[in-house]
Write a protein that holds these residues in place. Sequence first.
Motif, mmCIF file in Angstrom:
data_model
loop_
_atom_site.group_PDB
_atom_site.id
_atom_site.type_symbol
_atom_site.label_atom_id
_atom_site.label_comp_id
_atom_site.label_asym_id
_atom_site.label_seq_id
_atom_site.Cartn_x
_atom_site.Cartn_y
_atom_site.Cartn_z
ATOM 1 N N TYR A 73 -24.698 -5.100 -0.241
ATOM 2 C CA TYR A 73 -25.439 -6.358 -0.044
ATOM 3 C C TYR A 73 -25.053 -7.319 -1.174
ATOM 4 C CZ TYR A 73 -28.277 -4.797 3.848
ATOM 5 O OH TYR A 73 -28.683 -4.387 5.096
ATOM 6 N N PRO A 74 -23.794 -7.738 -1.212
ATOM 7 C CA PRO A 74 -23.314 -8.470 -2.390
ATOM 8 C C PRO A 74 -23.956 -9.829 -2.603
ATOM 9 C CG PRO A 74 -21.646 -8.456 -0.660
ATOM 10 C CD PRO A 74 -22.721 -7.504 -0.231
ATOM 11 N N VAL A 75 -24.177 -10.594 -1.547
ATOM 12 C CA VAL A 75 -24.728 -11.939 -1.721
ATOM 13 C C VAL A 75 -26.195 -11.863 -2.122
ATOM 14 C CG1 VAL A 75 -25.212 -14.118 -0.555
ATOM 15 C CG2 VAL A 75 -23.032 -12.959 -0.166
ATOM 16 N N GLU A 76 -26.948 -11.006 -1.458
ATOM 17 C CA GLU A 76 -28.369 -10.880 -1.774
ATOM 18 C C GLU A 76 -28.587 -10.329 -3.180
ATOM 19 O OE1 GLU A 76 -32.352 -8.547 -0.092
ATOM 20 O OE2 GLU A 76 -30.575 -8.754 1.173
ATOM 21 N N LEU A 77 -27.865 -9.273 -3.547
ATOM 22 C CA LEU A 77 -28.082 -8.659 -4.857
ATOM 23 C C LEU A 77 -27.493 -9.506 -5.981
ATOM 24 C CD1 LEU A 77 -27.596 -4.921 -3.882
ATOM 25 C CD2 LEU A 77 -29.712 -6.188 -4.250
ATOM 26 N N TYR A 78 -26.437 -10.242 -5.697
ATOM 27 C CA TYR A 78 -25.957 -11.248 -6.649
ATOM 28 C C TYR A 78 -27.064 -12.244 -6.957
ATOM 29 C CZ TYR A 78 -24.331 -15.964 -7.587
ATOM 30 O OH TYR A 78 -24.231 -17.240 -8.069
ATOM 31 N N ASN A 121 -30.331 -18.079 -19.383
ATOM 32 C CA ASN A 121 -29.185 -17.305 -19.864
ATOM 33 C C ASN A 121 -27.897 -17.712 -19.160
ATOM 34 O OD1 ASN A 121 -30.685 -15.311 -21.542
ATOM 35 N ND2 ASN A 121 -31.594 -14.773 -19.570
ATOM 36 N N ALA A 122 -26.789 -17.393 -19.808
ATOM 37 C CA ALA A 122 -25.496 -17.391 -19.131
ATOM 38 C C ALA A 122 -25.364 -16.080 -18.379
ATOM 39 C CB ALA A 122 -24.371 -17.535 -20.147
ATOM 40 N N VAL A 123 -24.556 -16.075 -17.324
ATOM 41 C CA VAL A 123 -24.359 -14.851 -16.550
ATOM 42 C C VAL A 123 -22.888 -14.697 -16.194
ATOM 43 C CG1 VAL A 123 -24.890 -16.015 -14.348
ATOM 44 C CG2 VAL A 123 -25.124 -13.535 -14.526
ATOM 45 N N LEU A 124 -22.404 -13.465 -16.352
ATOM 46 C CA LEU A 124 -21.046 -13.107 -15.944
ATOM 47 C C LEU A 124 -21.177 -12.117 -14.795
ATOM 48 C CD1 LEU A 124 -21.017 -13.095 -19.392
ATOM 49 C CD2 LEU A 124 -18.597 -13.282 -18.799
ATOM 50 N N VAL A 125 -20.659 -12.495 -13.632
ATOM 51 C CA VAL A 125 -20.844 -11.727 -12.409
ATOM 52 C C VAL A 125 -19.554 -11.004 -12.062
ATOM 53 C CG1 VAL A 125 -21.376 -11.857 -9.947
ATOM 54 C CG2 VAL A 125 -22.521 -13.400 -11.566
ATOM 55 N N GLN A 126 -19.651 -9.684 -11.895
ATOM 56 C CA GLN A 126 -18.518 -8.953 -11.352
ATOM 57 C C GLN A 126 -18.784 -8.694 -9.871
ATOM 58 O OE1 GLN A 126 -17.690 -4.936 -12.618
ATOM 59 N NE2 GLN A 126 -15.580 -5.028 -11.860
ATOM 60 N N PRO A 127 -18.063 -9.393 -8.980
ATOM 61 C CA PRO A 127 -18.258 -9.145 -7.550
ATOM 62 C C PRO A 127 -17.596 -7.838 -7.152
ATOM 63 C CG PRO A 127 -16.514 -10.757 -7.879
ATOM 64 C CD PRO A 127 -17.054 -10.437 -9.237
ATOM 65 N N PRO A 128 -17.999 -7.252 -6.030
ATOM 66 C CA PRO A 128 -17.369 -6.008 -5.584
ATOM 67 C C PRO A 128 -15.909 -6.254 -5.223
ATOM 68 C CG PRO A 128 -18.827 -6.881 -3.896
ATOM 69 C CD PRO A 128 -19.054 -7.713 -5.110
ATOM 70 N N LEU A 185 -18.733 -14.286 -2.512
ATOM 71 C CA LEU A 185 -19.248 -14.654 -3.835
ATOM 72 C C LEU A 185 -18.332 -15.642 -4.542
ATOM 73 C CD1 LEU A 185 -20.869 -11.444 -5.346
ATOM 74 C CD2 LEU A 185 -21.908 -13.349 -4.114
ATOM 75 N N VAL A 186 -17.047 -15.584 -4.257
ATOM 76 C CA VAL A 186 -16.143 -16.600 -4.806
ATOM 77 C C VAL A 186 -16.569 -17.981 -4.306
ATOM 78 C CG1 VAL A 186 -13.773 -17.478 -4.755
ATOM 79 C CG2 VAL A 186 -14.189 -15.045 -5.141
#
Length: 465
Positions: free
Chosen positions: A140-145, A157-164, A171-172
Amino acid sequence: MSVSVIEVYNPGTAELLGEIAAMSDDQVVAAVDAAQEGQRMMAAMPAHERAAALQRIATLIESEKDSLAALLAAENGKPIRQTRGEVDAAIRIFRGYAAEATRLFGRQIPLDAVPGLERHLAVTLREPLGPVAALVPFNYPVELYAHKAAAALAAGNAVLVQPPARCPLALVRVAELVAQAGVPAPAHQLVTGDVRVSQLLARLPGIAAVTITGSTAAGREIARLGAETLKKVMLELGGNDALIVCDDADVDAAAEAVVLGRLARGNGQICCAVKRVYVQAGVYDAFVAALLEQTAKLVIGDQLLEATDVGPLIAEQSAQRVEEAVGRLVADGARLVAGGTRRGAFVDPAILVEVPTTSSAFAEEIFGPVAPVARFSDPMDAVRMANESPYGLHAAVFTRDISNAFSIAKLLDVGGVIVNGSTALRAENLPFGGTKDTGGYREGLHETVLDFTRQKTVVVMDAFR
């Protein structure tokens, strides 16, 4: 798949959908360095501005929700109707965190509770925690992102996201919308790559917190690496949810909970899906008959078609693991009465009956459309067997006796119990998480934003005459 490029394929057709760069260690380090400036920018932003930015993100996602849902279905394998629901959830989550951004309350603590401190005043303030690394799973990448990134931004905060790696494309595009909404570039970054990137983010001292939804094995490793710099680690990990069907249950409704919450939703690739079914002897045959009847109606095929209920798993290797798990259950004495056939990344929804509760495969988390059904006589035996799992995310109980439902719910060692419904339930305003190997963390609108802050105590001496 080369070292420097991640190729993204439709798991059902093997069509190449796109490519993204896989970041080097130096690029990840540079992103974390840039996040320090992003952190200063977000922390200086007033709450109302953060809230407005999150609302703009939600509106932009909403304006593209159909194309995002189609892209997500193509790269992930979930049926298009389900990915629409996922994008809708992300929109609600961003709007929910926009509201939470303006509700980061401190406290006034009465110092007159301590002799000699009666004339002093103590208050607490909520401050941003620091740069957050958000490790997002494929299912569930979009929802959990949204749960992770929106909460981090709401808290300043700043956030650094590692997509699957297998399905990053949606997510891109969302990241482009975040930039369009006016969030400073160093405050919201995608860091792309494999497990090496996750581990580097967990180790680097410039990260204040890591939040991960993933397997228990991955969570243990992230926690171990994060401990090197004493960063906050938030773990939402595996599950092997039990559903207990009592003799007085509505067996048709219980069967539907398994079909929709296990075999169809997410193609069975959900941590909170029903993964073990315990049915009391008096209704066992009726339940199995209802389960077989409803399962036979599921449409398996192209995830982009409206009629599809079950699409391909995320990859052929995942389907092979599910096929092997079904084989182990059969070898241990279970009887396969429906499905279980694999074609590439597709697995026909499988039902196994008379499953021996001692089977090691029954104790494992099978990440696919498989419903193993075991029999019990005494509800307390079902509770005991449910609690023997190392996981403790959700459980469900079907009964018409509300006292029995509450009694069983109280005894189950899990994070949430669903009465007369599927365990595959997640509402963004509820605390979500579990016990034991599930990680112990709770994620939700009201919980996560506070977890991404820290408290500061300010004492004013002699504030009162």
